[in-house]
Motif scaffolding. Structure first.
Motif, PDB file in Angstrom:
ATOM      1  N   ILE A  76       7.249   6.380   6.345  1.00 23.75           N
ATOM      2  CA  ILE A  76       7.760   6.065   5.007  1.00 23.75           C
ATOM      3  C   ILE A  76       6.669   6.254   3.954  1.00 23.75           C
ATOM      4  O   ILE A  76       6.935   6.411   2.778  1.00 23.75           O
ATOM      5  CB  ILE A  76       8.306   4.609   4.969  1.00 23.75           C
ATOM      6  N   GLN A  77       5.431   6.210   4.388  1.00 24.06           N
ATOM      7  CA  GLN A  77       4.251   6.404   3.541  1.00 24.06           C
ATOM      8  C   GLN A  77       3.979   5.265   2.571  1.00 24.06           C
ATOM      9  O   GLN A  77       3.172   5.403   1.657  1.00 24.06           O
ATOM     10  CB  GLN A  77       4.324   7.736   2.783  1.00 24.06           C
ATOM     11  N   SER A  78       4.706   4.176   2.672  1.00 26.23           N
ATOM     12  CA  SER A  78       4.346   3.010   1.873  1.00 26.23           C
ATOM     13  C   SER A  78       4.794   1.755   2.614  1.00 26.23           C
ATOM     14  O   SER A  78       5.748   1.800   3.384  1.00 26.23           O
ATOM     15  CB  SER A  78       4.992   3.067   0.488  1.00 26.23           C
ATOM     16  N   ILE A  79       4.066   0.656   2.386  1.00 28.62           N
ATOM     17  CA  ILE A  79       4.454  -0.595   3.013  1.00 28.62           C
ATOM     18  C   ILE A  79       4.342  -1.725   1.998  1.00 28.62           C
ATOM     19  O   ILE A  79       3.548  -1.642   1.067  1.00 28.62           O
ATOM     20  CB  ILE A  79       3.561  -0.947   4.236  1.00 28.62           C
ATOM     21  N   ARG A 133       6.229   3.454  11.376  1.00 27.57           N
ATOM     22  CA  ARG A 133       7.060   3.414  10.172  1.00 27.57           C
ATOM     23  C   ARG A 133       6.196   3.507   8.918  1.00 27.57           C
ATOM     24  O   ARG A 133       6.579   4.142   7.949  1.00 27.57           O
ATOM     25  CB  ARG A 133       7.916   2.145  10.158  1.00 27.57           C
ATOM     26  N   ILE A 165       0.866  -1.178   0.000  1.00 27.62           N
ATOM     27  CA  ILE A 165       0.000   0.000   0.000  1.00 27.62           C
ATOM     28  C   ILE A 165       0.900   1.224   0.000  1.00 27.62           C
ATOM     29  O   ILE A 165       1.905   1.262   0.695  1.00 27.62           O
ATOM     30  CB  ILE A 165      -0.894  -0.006   1.256  1.00 27.62           C
ATOM     31  N   PHE A 166       0.548   2.196  -0.824  1.00 25.56           N
ATOM     32  CA  PHE A 166       1.359   3.419  -0.796  1.00 25.56           C
ATOM     33  C   PHE A 166       0.450   4.631  -0.673  1.00 25.56           C
ATOM     34  O   PHE A 166      -0.774   4.510  -0.673  1.00 25.56           O
ATOM     35  CB  PHE A 166       2.257   3.500  -2.032  1.00 25.56           C
ATOM     36  N   GLY A 167       1.066   5.787  -0.538  1.00 20.97           N
ATOM     37  CA  GLY A 167       0.274   6.991  -0.382  1.00 20.97           C
ATOM     38  C   GLY A 167      -0.363   7.078   1.000  1.00 20.97           C
ATOM     39  O   GLY A 167      -1.413   7.686   1.178  1.00 20.97           O
ATOM     40  N   ILE A 168       0.265   6.472   2.001  1.00 23.57           N
ATOM     41  CA  ILE A 168      -0.234   6.583   3.373  1.00 23.57           C
ATOM     42  C   ILE A 168       0.113   7.988   3.874  1.00 23.57           C
ATOM     43  O   ILE A 168       1.246   8.445   3.712  1.00 23.57           O
ATOM     44  CB  ILE A 168       0.442   5.528   4.269  1.00 23.57           C
TER      45      ILE A 168
END
Lengths: 324, 391, 292
Positions: free
Chosen positions: A226-229, A222, A148-151
């Protein structure tokens, strides 16, 4: 609370405040920029995760290799909740739900598996962490291997700093509390503890669940920083990296964990320039440190302000115990 | 009490020192140099290190070549490129940290990298915050150049086809050229590369997808899956992954007597595929290619391959070629805009048209993806024997 | 039915390699209670030595196999001497981290020296497929099966019937008593590492030949799986490693044939946990109360 205790508490608090002010000033005058802050945040997150693991491995003596699994739960819960509930509320809600889910899973996993001993427990926890990762990788809702990105970013260094200090306070006080002492008794001699009427499984589970809560918090922080996992961030290696921090610091030594997390974090930033030699150097350092200090930098001792600041006559750092 | 005073004093001195240092540091920062710094975020250790190293070589080679040929001309002044490479360890957290170091400490003007999709995703926030253009040679996921709301990420570009484009074109090739009706798909599900191509392929394929089998990067044994599918009815196999496992699948299935045509994305397009599978097993294999030594895409392809061979003793792989192109795209952007500022490079990349890359003639579209034609290269006995442009 | 038997054979093949690796894990664990994380990397080194002996020195496959085993045995002993022996009386977890360090060192050192690219292993023996009753098996698969069984029998013989083997068993049962009886503990441990590493190297060379590709990280996953196999069979017990290895090999293959193949590894781990919960010391392990 006697006066001496207040004095030590205050001196620790002022030390934490000094660190905060130092970073704050350095950032204000531009001495540390975005990169420095990134490094500080990542170190802080590692401190939180490692303190949690140290509670499990160091204090309760349960060899867990599954810390990454709980970090993954925290991270994914945060990301998923934030997709539904935007804004800072979503972040808080996400972190809390990550911590809760992680705690529940740790409970469910812990009750049966903590009957296992030593390396059997290690492999069982490793297995659970891998199962968690594989499930995340194959689910639709977690977006499979792409992650998932754009967190949304809600993590600042101030938040991480404060949470790391709070974690440290909780862990240290937990160790000194009744359950903490019971856990240590179980670690040192399970049969003796059992014969004293201590419910050994209960206390092992308490330590295991508490460790999982902090792991989830670290994962959650985190994810938003980092805004993505992605699932591959939570593989076996992640558990190992956290384990290395606590072993080098000294199993059971909370101050050792903090110092080592900082030292390894700084080492990592230095090694970034070495390309493919990087991990070779890291490995060599790891081996040499272990050969020189097999019990870890701090052994099972703690840094003690009491000895250092107030006991003038003593040689500092000589012989301190956990209740310093 | 003495020590408390010492600690207090040390603290005050430290704060003062930092403040003073910061002030001095700020005032002394004026620089006029004729060097343009480029940051390289490549995974030279960890799982993706074989791609990371190939790309780092490609970028380094491009920089060397450009500097040897007079550098970059801006307003009649000659600038030299300097590349600063940092290892991202195939780790997202590390990628974010490295990217930040390059942008904020090294003050690079543009970034080449990261290598894989998840790396790009963790570097995007840092690049956006630092307003630094970033071009990934090989990240494939469709949405890395897009924000959540569908708008384009202002600072993110790539030299690679996006996954859905490749999957769609592969499906088209399977239907039109191979006349395949029933297909079995193998996908690498340890990254979105394999799964992304598969989902686009399934959508575009006119025939019937008999089975999709997933594997993890690093898997070597495919006997069980191959035994499982062996008796099913299919007339082609797609391997949506990289050459490491693709070569192994190819070898084991041909050994087992499965001789249907095999198609693959650009990840299969590497000399290593035939090396691992064995030349005799590498027939009737087709893969998407940007770069082929035998079927050069543009007039610059062949000289590049030759010069690279001379310098490194081996032909460049397409990872190398894509990284090489990425650096040259930055150069083209600077020269088109006649400025070395980060905003000019960003603008130049977004407006790049008809750029002669070694991986094809390309233009950047509104979503910051390269538009270039895709070639399906066919292999016979381990050698490239045909090349079809898929329209 | 033929498909089932074919899958069973596939599983046994895969399991044989896990078993070869698991033997090394289990022997080392039995004697110094160390999870030797570097074991999978010895397997990788073995494959690279095999590659070198065949490709560069053009040796016969079996000679290369034996040479690779010998060289790896020496390396195993050296690693033990440098990184584990000084920590003999340290906490076990320190040795574990040291082993991890060795593992990182070997993986990344090889990457640094020879690149992380896959190399194709020289096909010293031509693949021939045999068919009978619809079941397919290749000569290379047969070589793997036969070599692993021969090596396992040889190991059992050594442990059961030689002086060194008796010393190994004595040290593993009670090191202090063993040393009082005049057994040289250091030699015995070195010997154990030599044998374990030789077996791992054999696995590496065989796998190199079979799958035709080797790379510096090739030991990671099989290393982990072999560790799981050793624990599953009952760590420290030699036949247990073989049982664990085959069981995991078959399990993996069987799961792949079901619709849950995406969850292959998860199912293997789940099985492992279930087995451990039922029998906490592994399949062949003896239930023994820890000493007070």
């Amino acid at each position: 609370m006697d006066q001496a205790h207040i004095k030590y508490t205050l001196s620790w608090a002022s030390l934490a405040a000094m660190g905060f002010i130092l970073i704050f000033v350095a950032q204000m005058v531009g001495l540390i920029g975005h990169y420095g802050i990134t490094t500080i945040v990542l170190i802080g997150i590692n401190i939180i995760a490692a303190l949690g693991l140290n509670l499990v491995v160091g204090i309760s003596g349960q060899f867990s290799l599954g810390h990454a699994g709980f970090m993954a739960i925290g991270a994914y819960a945060t990301a998923l909740v934030m997709e539904v509930v935007p804004g800072v509320i979503g972040f808080i809600l996400g972190m809390v739900s990550g911590i809760v889910v992680s705690g529940v899973i740790a409970l469910v996993v812990g009750i049966p598996t903590l009957r296992l001993r030593g390396d059997y427990l290690a492999i069982a926890t490793l297995g659970f962490a891998e199962i968690i990762r594989i499930v995340i990788m194959n689910l639709k809702i977690t977006n499979g291997p792409a992650g998932i990105f754009g967190i949304a970013p809600f993590v600042s260094w101030q938040l991480v700093y404060v949470l790391a200090v709070i974690t440290l306070i909780i862990v240290v006080n937990f160790v000194r509390s009744m359950p903490g002492q019971a856990i240590i008794a179980v670690r040192d001699n399970e049969i003796a503890a059992e014969s004293l009427g201590i419910n050994t499984t209960k206390y092992k589970v308490i330590a295991f669940v508490t460790g999982a809560l902090f792991a989830a918090m670290a994962g959650s922080l985190r994810a938003s920083f980092i805004q993505s996992i992605a699932p591959k961030d939570y593989a076996f290696m992640q558990s190992i990296m956290i384990l290395i921090i606590i072993v080098i610091g000294g199993i059971g030594s909370m101050s050792g964990t903090v110092v080592t997390a900082i030292a390894l974090g700084l080492l990592d930033t230095m090694l970034q320039n070495f390309g493919s030699l990087r991990m070779v150097i890291y490995a060599a350092i790891l081996i040499v440190v272990m050969l020189i200090r097999p019990q870890g930098i701090f052994g099972s001792r703690e840094l003690s302000l009491k000895k250092w600041l107030f006991d003038e006559g003593d040689r500092h750092g000589s012989d301190n115990t956990e209740n310093a | 009490m003495k020590k408390i005073i010492i600690v207090g004093a040390a603290f005050i001195v430290a704060v003062g020192g930092i403040a003073a240092f910061g002030v001095v540091n700020k005032s002394s920062k004026v620089s006029t140099s004729n060097v343009i710094k480029i940051g390289g975020v490549f995974d030279t250790s960890g799982d993706a290190s074989s791609y990371g190293k190939a790309e780092q070589d490609g970028a380094d080679f491009a920089i060397k070549q450009i500097n040897a040929n007079g550098g970059v001309k801006v307003n009649g002044k000659n600038y030299k490129f300097k590349i600063i490479n940092k290892d991202a360890k195939t780790d997202n957290t590390e990628t974010a940290s490295v990217t930040s170091s390059l942008i904020n400490n090294e003050k690079v003007s543009a970034i080449v990298g990261p290598v894989i999709t998840s790396g790009v995703q963790s570097a995007v926030p840092v690049a956006t915050q630092g307003k630094t253009p970033m071009i990934s040679p090989t990240a494939g996921a469709d949405n890395i150049t897009l924000q959540k709301n569908g708008d384009v990420q202002p600072y993110v570009f790539r030299a690679q086809y996006k996954n859905s484009f490749m999957g769609t074109k592969m499906a088209q090739f399977a239907t039109e050229n191979l006349k395949a009706k029933n297909i079995v798909i193998f996908q690498d599900n340890s990254s979105d590369y394999g799964t992304g191509i598969t989902s686009a392929f399934k959508k575009a394929f006119k025939g019937n997808v008999v089975d999709v089998e997933s594997y993890q990067a690093g898997t070597k044994d495919f006997q069980a899956v191959l035994t499982k599918i062996k008796d099913k009815k299919f007339d082609a196999i797609a391997i949506n992954g990289y050459y490491t496992e693709g070569g192994a699948i190819l070898k084991q299935m041909r050994d087992m007597g499965i001789n249907v045509p095999v198609i693959g994305p650009d990840g299969i397009g590497d000399p290593k595929t035939a090396e691992i599978a064995g030349n005799k097993n590498t027939s009737n294999v087709y893969y998407a290619s940007h770069f082929s030594v035998d079927a050069p895409a543009t007039k610059v392809s062949a000289p590049f391959a030759k010069a690279y061979k001379k310098a490194y003793g081996k032909y460049p792989s397409q990872f190398t070629a894509l990284a090489y192109d990425s650096v040259r795209m930055i150069k083209a952007a600077i020269e088109n805009e006649n400025s070395t500022s980060k905003s000019a490079i960003t603008k130049g990349l977004a407006n790049l048209k008809n750029f002669d890359g070694v991986t094809g003639k390309m233009s950047i579209d509104k979503d910051h993806n390269p538009v270039k034609s895709m070639v399906m290269v066919g292999m016979t006995d381990g050698k490239e024997s045909s090349a079809v442009v898929v329209k | 039915m033929t498909t089932f038997i074919q899958q069973l054979i596939n599983g046994l093949m895969l399991g044989s390699v896990y078993a070869l690796l698991a033997l090394g894990y289990t022997m080392v664990y039995g004697i110094i209670k160390l999870i030797n994380f570097a074991h999978g990397d010895i397997y990788m080194l073995g494959a690279y030595f095999g590659y070198f002996f065949i490709k560069v020195l053009h040796l016969n496959f079996f000679i290369a196999l034996i040479l690779a085993m010998v060289v790896s045995a020496v390396i195993g002993v050296v690693i033990e001497y440098i990184a584990y022996r000084p920590l003999r009386h340290s906490p076990r977890i320190a040795v574990l981290i040291s082993a991890l360090g060795i593992s990182f060192f070997l993986e990344n050192g090889m990457t640094y020296l020879y690149g992380s690219d896959q190399r194709s292993f020289p096909q010293a023996i031509k693949t021939v497929q045999y068919q009978f009753c619809g079941i397919q098996i290749s000569n290379i698969q047969l070589i793997i099966a036969v070599t692993s069984i021969v090596l396992m029998l040889l190991l059992t013989y050594i442990v059961k019937n030689t002086k060194m083997g008796r010393a190994m068993r004595a040290v593993s049962a009670d090191p202090d008593a063993a040393s009082l009886m005049g057994i040289n503990i250091n030699h015995t441990i070195s010997f154990t590492f030599a044998i374990g590493s030789a077996l791992a190297a054999a696995g590496g060379v065989l796998i190199g030949l079979y799958y035709n590709s080797i790379d510096p990280l090739m030991g990671m996953t099989p290393g982990l799986k072999a560790f799981v196999a050793a624990v599953l069979g009952g760590i420290g017990i030699i036949p247990g490693a073989a049982v664990g290895g085959w069981l995991i090999g078959i399990l993996e293959t069987m799961v792949q044939a079901t619709p849950f193949s995406d969850y292959k590894d998860a199912i293997v781990y789940a099985m492992l946990i279930v087995i451990l919960l039922i029998k906490p010391t592994g399949i062949l392990g003896k239930n023994k109360r820890e000493k007070v």
